[in-house]
Design a protein around this motif. Structure first.
Motif, PDB file in Angstrom:
ATOM      1  N   VAL A 158       0.867  -1.180   0.000  1.00 54.80           N
ATOM      2  CA  VAL A 158       0.000   0.000   0.000  1.00 54.80           C
ATOM      3  C   VAL A 158       0.904   1.231   0.000  1.00 54.80           C
ATOM      4  O   VAL A 158       1.644   1.464   0.955  1.00 54.80           O
ATOM      5  CB  VAL A 158      -0.934   0.018   1.221  1.00 54.80           C
ATOM      6  CG1 VAL A 158      -1.787   1.297   1.219  1.00 54.80           C
ATOM      7  CG2 VAL A 158      -1.825  -1.217   1.233  1.00 54.80           C
ATOM      8  N   VAL A 179      -1.378  -0.916  -4.145  1.00 52.64           N
ATOM      9  CA  VAL A 179      -2.470   0.038  -3.963  1.00 52.64           C
ATOM     10  C   VAL A 179      -1.841   1.425  -3.876  1.00 52.64           C
ATOM     11  O   VAL A 179      -0.908   1.636  -3.098  1.00 52.64           O
ATOM     12  CB  VAL A 179      -3.275  -0.270  -2.684  1.00 52.64           C
ATOM     13  CG1 VAL A 179      -4.413   0.729  -2.520  1.00 52.64           C
ATOM     14  CG2 VAL A 179      -3.815  -1.702  -2.723  1.00 52.64           C
ATOM     15  N   TRP A 197      -2.253   5.654  -3.492  1.00 53.73           N
ATOM     16  CA  TRP A 197      -3.007   6.883  -3.172  1.00 53.73           C
ATOM     17  C   TRP A 197      -2.050   8.062  -3.199  1.00 53.73           C
ATOM     18  O   TRP A 197      -1.062   8.106  -2.456  1.00 53.73           O
ATOM     19  CB  TRP A 197      -3.670   6.791  -1.799  1.00 53.73           C
ATOM     20  CG  TRP A 197      -4.695   7.864  -1.555  1.00 53.73           C
ATOM     21  CD1 TRP A 197      -6.057   7.727  -1.641  1.00 53.73           C
ATOM     22  CD2 TRP A 197      -4.471   9.244  -1.194  1.00 53.73           C
ATOM     23  NE1 TRP A 197      -6.688   8.919  -1.369  1.00 53.73           N
ATOM     24  CE2 TRP A 197      -5.725   9.884  -1.096  1.00 53.73           C
ATOM     25  CE3 TRP A 197      -3.333  10.004  -0.970  1.00 53.73           C
ATOM     26  CZ2 TRP A 197      -5.877  11.223  -0.760  1.00 53.73           C
ATOM     27  CZ3 TRP A 197      -3.464  11.358  -0.648  1.00 53.73           C
ATOM     28  CH2 TRP A 197      -4.731  11.945  -0.543  1.00 53.73           C
ATOM     29  N   ILE A 210      -3.922  -0.986  -8.090  1.00 51.73           N
ATOM     30  CA  ILE A 210      -5.200  -0.392  -7.691  1.00 51.73           C
ATOM     31  C   ILE A 210      -4.944   1.076  -7.397  1.00 51.73           C
ATOM     32  O   ILE A 210      -4.193   1.409  -6.477  1.00 51.73           O
ATOM     33  CB  ILE A 210      -5.780  -1.106  -6.461  1.00 51.73           C
ATOM     34  CG1 ILE A 210      -6.036  -2.583  -6.791  1.00 51.73           C
ATOM     35  CG2 ILE A 210      -7.061  -0.427  -5.996  1.00 51.73           C
ATOM     36  CD1 ILE A 210      -6.361  -3.431  -5.589  1.00 51.73           C
ATOM     37  N   LEU A 259      -6.386   4.744  -6.318  1.00 50.79           N
ATOM     38  CA  LEU A 259      -7.501   5.262  -5.539  1.00 50.79           C
ATOM     39  C   LEU A 259      -7.629   6.778  -5.671  1.00 50.79           C
ATOM     40  O   LEU A 259      -6.642   7.505  -5.674  1.00 50.79           O
ATOM     41  CB  LEU A 259      -7.309   4.909  -4.063  1.00 50.79           C
ATOM     42  CG  LEU A 259      -7.212   3.414  -3.733  1.00 50.79           C
ATOM     43  CD1 LEU A 259      -6.911   3.231  -2.248  1.00 50.79           C
ATOM     44  CD2 LEU A 259      -8.479   2.673  -4.122  1.00 50.79           C
ATOM     45  N   ILE A 271     -12.183  -2.702  -2.238  1.00 56.21           N
ATOM     46  CA  ILE A 271     -10.722  -2.682  -2.357  1.00 56.21           C
ATOM     47  C   ILE A 271     -10.146  -4.070  -2.087  1.00 56.21           C
ATOM     48  O   ILE A 271      -9.221  -4.528  -2.784  1.00 56.21           O
ATOM     49  CB  ILE A 271     -10.117  -1.624  -1.418  1.00 56.21           C
ATOM     50  CG1 ILE A 271     -10.560  -0.224  -1.863  1.00 56.21           C
ATOM     51  CG2 ILE A 271      -8.593  -1.718  -1.398  1.00 56.21           C
ATOM     52  CD1 ILE A 271     -10.160   0.888  -0.893  1.00 56.21           C
ATOM     53  N   VAL A 277      -8.039  -6.438  -4.801  1.00 55.09           N
ATOM     54  CA  VAL A 277      -6.719  -7.051  -4.605  1.00 55.09           C
ATOM     55  C   VAL A 277      -6.729  -8.481  -5.131  1.00 55.09           C
ATOM     56  O   VAL A 277      -5.795  -8.914  -5.838  1.00 55.09           O
ATOM     57  CB  VAL A 277      -6.321  -7.004  -3.114  1.00 55.09           C
ATOM     58  CG1 VAL A 277      -5.177  -7.960  -2.820  1.00 55.09           C
ATOM     59  CG2 VAL A 277      -5.933  -5.587  -2.717  1.00 55.09           C
TER      60      VAL A 277
END
Length: 256
Positions: A9, A70, A72, A99, A101, A215, A219
């Motif tokens: 993340v 992930v 951000w 991913i 966001l 979310i 994954v």
């Protein structure tokens, strides 16, 4: 699943340090909130990385040991190293899932993979967001009903400067009247990319059950299970090939 999905993340971790309102909602940072709910899944192992770490936390063997990332980002897109972006992109093309966001729509990595502006309209106000489920059968939408609502969120509005999604999973409506393609997938090389719109830092969006479910499902979906480097090999034939008459003729001429 016998082998856990290895998730990294990545977050800027800047708003939480500068804005008391954000720090109150996410005292350990948004990245740790996301890692926290993902880590509750027995099939997922999680690590975090942030912008201000050396190599943005993605140096050494981190990328090699990541199945799904992930991402951000918001206020510091330009501070992300082009070299690191290139390495992340290479891993996606080899098979790593990504991913992206919320405001990550304007990140270097997402824009590079999309090849478009990725721009949109926005408004930070008191909008309610209603997200409509366009593909109930898709694995990312498992456990999500016809729609769900987020009481307050930042508005994103069309046109959204993305290439046509391979799969459009959700469309949002906002109190102000705008609509937005808020959950979509693309296949890039051997990797899978998912963009999910909710998650402005001044709202507790990542504490909401439906958001956490999507979310987590994403994954699992983004885990390709392969890593295929770009080597462009010369490939021998699997079956005997008929003789090329012209090649044989050229060979005879060359031996006279």
């Amino acid at each position: 699943m016998s082998t856990p999905i290895r998730v990294t993340v990545w977050g800027e971790f800047r708003h939480e340090k500068k804005n008391p309102k954000v720090a109150e909602i996410y005292p350990d940072g948004m990245h740790n909130t996301i890692a926290g709910f993902l880590g509750k899944d027995a099939d997922i192992t999680v690590r975090t990385a942030t912008l201000d770490e050396p190599e943005h936390g993605l140096g050494g063997s981190v990328l090699d040991e990541t199945d799904v990332m992930v991402w951000w980002g918001h206020m510091a897109h330009k501070e992300v190293s082009d070299e690191i972006v290139a390495k992340v992109k290479t891993r996606v093309l080899e098979g790593m899932g990504l991913i992206v966001l919320h405001s990550g729509h304007y990140s270097k990595i997402f824009k590079s993979l999309m090849g478009t502006t990725c721009s949109l309209k926005w408004r930070e106000s008191t909008d309610k967001e209603r997200l409509w489920n366009m593909m109930p059968s898709h694995p990312i939408m498992k456990g999500i009903g016809d729609y769900f609502e987020i009481p307050q969120e930042e508005m994103y509005g069309e046109p959204f400067g993305i290439p046509a999604p391979d799969e459009l999973l959700m469309v949002s409506w906002f109190t102000g009247g705008e609509v937005f393609r808020s959950a979509a997938t693309w296949y890039r090389g051997y990797g899978r990319v998912f963009y999910f719109r909710p998650g402005h830092e001044t709202y507790p969006t990542y504490h909401q059950d439906e958001v956490q479910t999507i979310i987590t499902n994403a994954v699992r979906w983004a885990m390709s299970g392969v890593r295929i480097p770009d080597v462009c090999p010369n490939s021998p034939a699997l079956e005997p090939l008929p003789e090329d008459p012209e090649a044989a003729s050229r060979s005879k001429i060359g031996h006279k």
